[in-house]
Design a protein around this motif. Structure first.
Motif, PDB file in Angstrom:
ATOM      1  N   ILE A  35      17.276  -9.625  64.135  1.00 50.96           N
ATOM      2  CA  ILE A  35      16.451  -9.298  65.303  1.00 50.96           C
ATOM      3  C   ILE A  35      16.800 -10.218  66.470  1.00 50.96           C
ATOM      4  O   ILE A  35      17.000  -9.765  67.595  1.00 50.96           O
ATOM      5  N   ASP A  36      16.915 -11.521  66.181  1.00 52.56           N
ATOM      6  CA  ASP A  36      17.280 -12.492  67.225  1.00 52.56           C
ATOM      7  C   ASP A  36      18.792 -12.582  67.426  1.00 52.56           C
ATOM      8  O   ASP A  36      19.251 -13.247  68.346  1.00 52.56           O
ATOM      9  N   HIS A  37      19.555 -11.943  66.539  1.00 49.03           N
ATOM     10  CA  HIS A  37      21.024 -11.938  66.585  1.00 49.03           C
ATOM     11  C   HIS A  37      21.584 -13.357  66.502  1.00 49.03           C
ATOM     12  O   HIS A  37      22.429 -13.752  67.298  1.00 49.03           O
ATOM     13  N   GLU A  52      24.754 -17.986  68.106  1.00 54.45           N
ATOM     14  CA  GLU A  52      24.024 -16.921  68.797  1.00 54.45           C
ATOM     15  C   GLU A  52      24.942 -15.748  69.107  1.00 54.45           C
ATOM     16  O   GLU A  52      26.159 -15.856  69.029  1.00 54.45           O
ATOM     17  N   ASN A  53      24.313 -14.635  69.463  1.00 57.62           N
ATOM     18  CA  ASN A  53      25.011 -13.424  69.881  1.00 57.62           C
ATOM     19  C   ASN A  53      25.938 -12.881  68.796  1.00 57.62           C
ATOM     20  O   ASN A  53      27.070 -12.500  69.080  1.00 57.62           O
ATOM     21  N   ILE A  54      25.419 -12.828  67.584  1.00 60.24           N
ATOM     22  CA  ILE A  54      26.192 -12.201  66.511  1.00 60.24           C
ATOM     23  C   ILE A  54      26.087 -10.689  66.654  1.00 60.24           C
ATOM     24  O   ILE A  54      25.149 -10.178  67.270  1.00 60.24           O
ATOM     25  N   ALA A  55      27.048  -9.995  66.104  1.00 61.19           N
ATOM     26  CA  ALA A  55      26.997  -8.525  66.082  1.00 61.19           C
ATOM     27  C   ALA A  55      26.745  -8.075  64.648  1.00 61.19           C
ATOM     28  O   ALA A  55      27.169  -8.734  63.692  1.00 61.19           O
ATOM     29  N   GLU A 150      34.289  -8.806  75.229  1.00 63.37           N
ATOM     30  CA  GLU A 150      33.218  -8.192  76.016  1.00 63.37           C
ATOM     31  C   GLU A 150      32.459  -7.155  75.203  1.00 63.37           C
ATOM     32  O   GLU A 150      31.238  -7.044  75.322  1.00 63.37           O
ATOM     33  N   VAL A 151      33.165  -6.382  74.381  1.00 56.62           N
ATOM     34  CA  VAL A 151      32.500  -5.427  73.498  1.00 56.62           C
ATOM     35  C   VAL A 151      31.587  -6.195  72.542  1.00 56.62           C
ATOM     36  O   VAL A 151      30.435  -5.824  72.326  1.00 56.62           O
ATOM     37  N   HIS A 152      32.108  -7.285  71.988  1.00 57.11           N
ATOM     38  CA  HIS A 152      31.308  -8.100  71.067  1.00 57.11           C
ATOM     39  C   HIS A 152      30.049  -8.639  71.761  1.00 57.11           C
ATOM     40  O   HIS A 152      28.983  -8.669  71.150  1.00 57.11           O
ATOM     41  N   ASP A 153      30.177  -9.058  73.006  1.00 57.11           N
ATOM     42  CA  ASP A 153      29.031  -9.607  73.747  1.00 57.11           C
ATOM     43  C   ASP A 153      27.967  -8.563  74.046  1.00 57.11           C
ATOM     44  O   ASP A 153      26.797  -8.893  74.188  1.00 57.11           O
ATOM     45  N   GLN A 154      28.347  -7.301  74.139  1.00 53.61           N
ATOM     46  CA  GLN A 154      27.423  -6.270  74.616  1.00 53.61           C
ATOM     47  C   GLN A 154      26.927  -5.297  73.553  1.00 53.61           C
ATOM     48  O   GLN A 154      25.912  -4.639  73.769  1.00 53.61           O
ATOM     49  N   ILE A 162      28.596  -8.796  59.514  1.00 50.33           N
ATOM     50  CA  ILE A 162      28.097  -9.729  60.527  1.00 50.33           C
ATOM     51  C   ILE A 162      29.336 -10.248  61.245  1.00 50.33           C
ATOM     52  O   ILE A 162      30.253 -10.774  60.596  1.00 50.33           O
ATOM     53  N   ALA A 163      29.386 -10.119  62.575  1.00 46.57           N
ATOM     54  CA  ALA A 163      30.555 -10.574  63.324  1.00 46.57           C
ATOM     55  C   ALA A 163      30.181 -11.666  64.313  1.00 46.57           C
ATOM     56  O   ALA A 163      29.127 -11.617  64.955  1.00 46.57           O
ATOM     57  N   LEU A 164      31.055 -12.646  64.411  1.00 42.06           N
ATOM     58  CA  LEU A 164      30.957 -13.733  65.374  1.00 42.06           C
ATOM     59  C   LEU A 164      32.281 -13.781  66.123  1.00 42.06           C
ATOM     60  O   LEU A 164      33.247 -13.116  65.723  1.00 42.06           O
TER      61      LEU A 164
END
Length: 185
Positions: A35-37, A52-55, A150-154, A162-164
């Motif tokens: 939820i918090d990624h 932070e900002n995991i996909a 950029e795709v990973h960030d958005q 789980i991607a970092l």
């Protein structure tokens, strides 16, 4: 309908798996908050690092994963293997499908007894369970490889993993080894 002797096999395997699951208070484990990624490295009850900002899977999360649903399975898993030459830079494979996932699938008639026992036997022997069942497989924590940052960030873009970023995977890699617990919630 279960075959004769099935229950005794199950109880024996369950008892063995119960004894094998103990963890020490200072063990490193991973908390994935979908939820918090975030992905948090814990040692016992102390935070060691936060990414932070995991996909996650492009279609979110599920307790009932199936092949090609592009959802990240929820539950408690362990690192089962490491691929240092993955197309996703580095891949830390999880022991998915695990006992609990297989138990639910058996109760819901999504897998048969033989598949369930094969998964249970593999996990009890701390081996990688079969990766080609209807429950899916090859779930892990990985980088983006040569993918677009950029795709990973958005977006959530994985098929259930789980991607970092590759840089985050380099930092996380020092904590991960086979047997490390990964809680995905």
């Amino acid at each position: 309908m279960h075959t004769p002797g099935f229950l005794s096999k199950v109880l024996g395997l369950f008892f063995f798996s119960f004894l094998a699951c103990g963890a020490k208070a200072n063990d490193v484990w991973i908390d994935v908050n979908t939820i918090d990624h975030t992905l948090t490295v814990m040692q016992g009850d102390k935070i060691q690092d936060v990414f932070e900002n995991i996909a996650i899977g492009r279609f979110g999360t599920t307790w009932h994963k199936v092949t090609k649903d592009d959802k990240t399975p929820l539950g408690d898993f362990r690192i089962g293997w490491i691929n240092e030459k993955s197309q996703y830079y580095r891949f830390f494979g999880l022991d998915y499908p695990d006992r609990e996932t297989a138990r639910r699938a058996l109760e819901e008639n999504r897998i048969d007894q033989d598949t369930w026992l094969t998964i249970l036997k593999a996990t009890n022997q701390e081996r990688t369970p079969p990766q080609n069942t209807v429950l899916g497989g090859y779930i892990g924590i990985h980088g983006i490889g040569r993918g677009d940052p950029e795709v990973h960030d958005q977006f959530h873009w994985t098929n259930g993993c789980i991607a970092l970023t590759n840089e985050q995977i380099d930092l996380l890699g020092k904590w991960l080894k086979p047997g490390v617990m990964v809680k995905i919630r």
